[in-house]
Design a protein around this motif. Structure first.
Motif, mmCIF file in Angstrom:
data_model
loop_
_atom_site.group_PDB
_atom_site.id
_atom_site.type_symbol
_atom_site.label_atom_id
_atom_site.label_comp_id
_atom_site.label_asym_id
_atom_site.label_seq_id
_atom_site.Cartn_x
_atom_site.Cartn_y
_atom_site.Cartn_z
ATOM 1 N N LYS A 28 6.830 16.510 -15.011
ATOM 2 C CA LYS A 28 6.024 15.378 -14.583
ATOM 3 C C LYS A 28 4.693 15.840 -13.999
ATOM 4 O O LYS A 28 3.640 15.231 -14.243
ATOM 5 C CB LYS A 28 6.801 14.550 -13.556
ATOM 6 N N HIS A 32 0.916 15.243 -15.485
ATOM 7 C CA HIS A 32 -0.081 14.619 -14.609
ATOM 8 C C HIS A 32 -1.380 15.428 -14.602
ATOM 9 O O HIS A 32 -2.473 14.859 -14.648
ATOM 10 C CB HIS A 32 0.485 14.505 -13.194
ATOM 11 N N LYS A 64 -0.585 9.351 -22.424
ATOM 12 C CA LYS A 64 -0.934 9.386 -21.000
ATOM 13 C C LYS A 64 -2.398 9.802 -20.811
ATOM 14 O O LYS A 64 -3.113 9.224 -19.983
ATOM 15 C CB LYS A 64 -0.001 10.366 -20.278
#
Length: 407
Positions: A28, A32, A64
């Motif tokens: 994660k 990010h 993303k």
């Protein structure tokens, strides 16, 4: 005798490899971090190791990263394309790295073209719509070089005016082609006669993934050339001439979901008079905006619709002097520039965006880029190595994104 320190010396620790660092960080956190890198840095990261190459090609990271680039309050980026004097020049310009006081655009990356003699038509969600001089129309990602050729539309010798849009409701991409019919025939009883006074255009639409174009029929508009669409409130917008005998412009919209056209109200000051008609559209801070000339084309007013669809919400927010001549212009450019004031006002001077600094990015006849400071009233030319002197330019979100075609 000097005591040796060899036994006590420590060898430097070996730096952890990129793969080891990735193993130490949660997935994660890695996503990010990488999703916030500029596209050029993300592409360079693919060269670190095979593990990074696999990760950066992961659809989750691609999505993303695109969402972050689209939603971030960064200065925009653009695709600049030129076929003159050298054919097939394609550049990515990133203004997010432009710093105040620079005379050049910091990042300009020349991109390889996937085919010869291509013309830039439009940009949407990191994808380009391009066409050649025949009937071939393509959707491509200029960074991955993935592309598809769209079904042929054989009714016309060459493509008309093309735009690419994304319908957020059905999650599909659509390509719209509008062709102005110079001479139509209207029925008078059982006979047909040429109608040279009638303003009509034919609309074709293709949902990407389908096998054929659909004909949406005729619309009573002629899009002003050169024209670019803007997307606001789920609708595409263009400027149009309502008939043959006026220079005034209409503001029309097209909803991708319903595939319906509709006129958008303009302010009262931009009625039928020559010096108050709109000549260019742009999105400024999320609002539909338009340029309007007056005072012998020496002032460009920027009008902004603060509340979409509400006529009374139009306000004049900026006024820009248009007598500035870019330093990069040669004598021929200056002559063309001066002639454009009267004969081609819609391509004369146009605003592309407002940067975070408050400066406004202007394009001059597709031949120069200039930064205008509305507070100081100053102009600054922008160039980069190998910048062509004639070009098309569209706002573009650099992305590794590709088509998601429903099965």
């Amino acid at each position: 005798m000097e005591k040796s320190t060899m036994k006590n010396s420590k060898l430097p620790k070996k730096s952890p490899s990129a793969s080891n660092m990735m193993e130490q960080l949660p997935q994660k956190v890695i996503l990010h971090i990488l999703s916030r890198l500029p596209l050029i840095s993300l592409l360079q990261s693919k060269l670190v190791c095979r593990a990074w190459q696999i990760l950066i090609q992961d659809p989750l990271l691609i999505t993303k990263h695109f969402l972050h680039m689209a939603e971030a309050h960064n200065d925009p980026s653009f695709i600049l394309q030129s076929n003159w004097p050298i054919p097939d020049q394609l550049y990515f310009i990133d203004f997010s790295s432009h710093t105040e006081g620079d005379d050049q655009v910091i990042i300009s990356k020349k991109l390889p073209n996937f085919a010869m003699f291509m013309c830039l038509a439009d940009s949407c969600n990191g994808l380009l719509c391009m066409h050649n001089t025949s009937q071939s129309i393509y959707i491509c990602n200029p960074f991955t070089r993935l592309y598809i050729e769209l079904p042929k539309l054989t009714k016309y010798a060459r493509p008309g005016q093309l735009w690419l849009g994304f319908d957020p409701i059905s999650k599909v991409y659509k390509v719209i082609q509008i062709v102005f019919q110079r001479y139509l025939r209207r029925s008078l009883g059982n006979s047909f006669v040429p109608s040279q006074n009638l303003i009509q255009s034919e609309v074709q639409i293709l949902t990407i993934g389908s096998l054929a174009w659909r004909n949406l029929g005729m619309i009573p508009y002629r899009l002003i050339r050169p024209t670019s669409k803007v997307m606001v409130n789920g609708r595409l917008h263009w400027l149009s001439k309502p008939n043959k005998y006026t220079t005034a412009s209409s503001l029309i919209s097209f909803q991708l979901a319903t595939e319906q056209f509709q006129e958008v109200p303009k302010p009262d000051c931009c009625g039928s008079s020559l010096d108050r008609c709109f000549h260019g559209l742009v999105v400024l801070r999320g609002c539909l905006s338009a340029g309007s000339y007056h005072e012998n084309y020496e002032q460009l007013e920027i009008w902004v619709m603060k509340e979409y669809g509400v006529k009374e919400s139009w306000i004049k927010e900026f006024s820009i002097g248009t007598t500035y001549v870019p330093r990069t212009f040669n004598q021929q450019d200056i002559i063309f520039f001066n002639n454009s004031r009267l004969h081609f006002p819609n391509s004369f001077v146009g605003i592309l965006c407002i940067l975070k600094s408050g400066e406004m990015l202007l394009k001059y006849n597709g031949r120069a880029l200039v930064l205008y400071d509305p507070h100081q009233g100053t102009f600054k030319d922008l160039t980069f190595p190998e910048m062509p002197n004639q070009f098309q330019i569209v706002e573009h979100i650099g992305s590794l994104k590709w088509l998601e075609i429903p099965s």
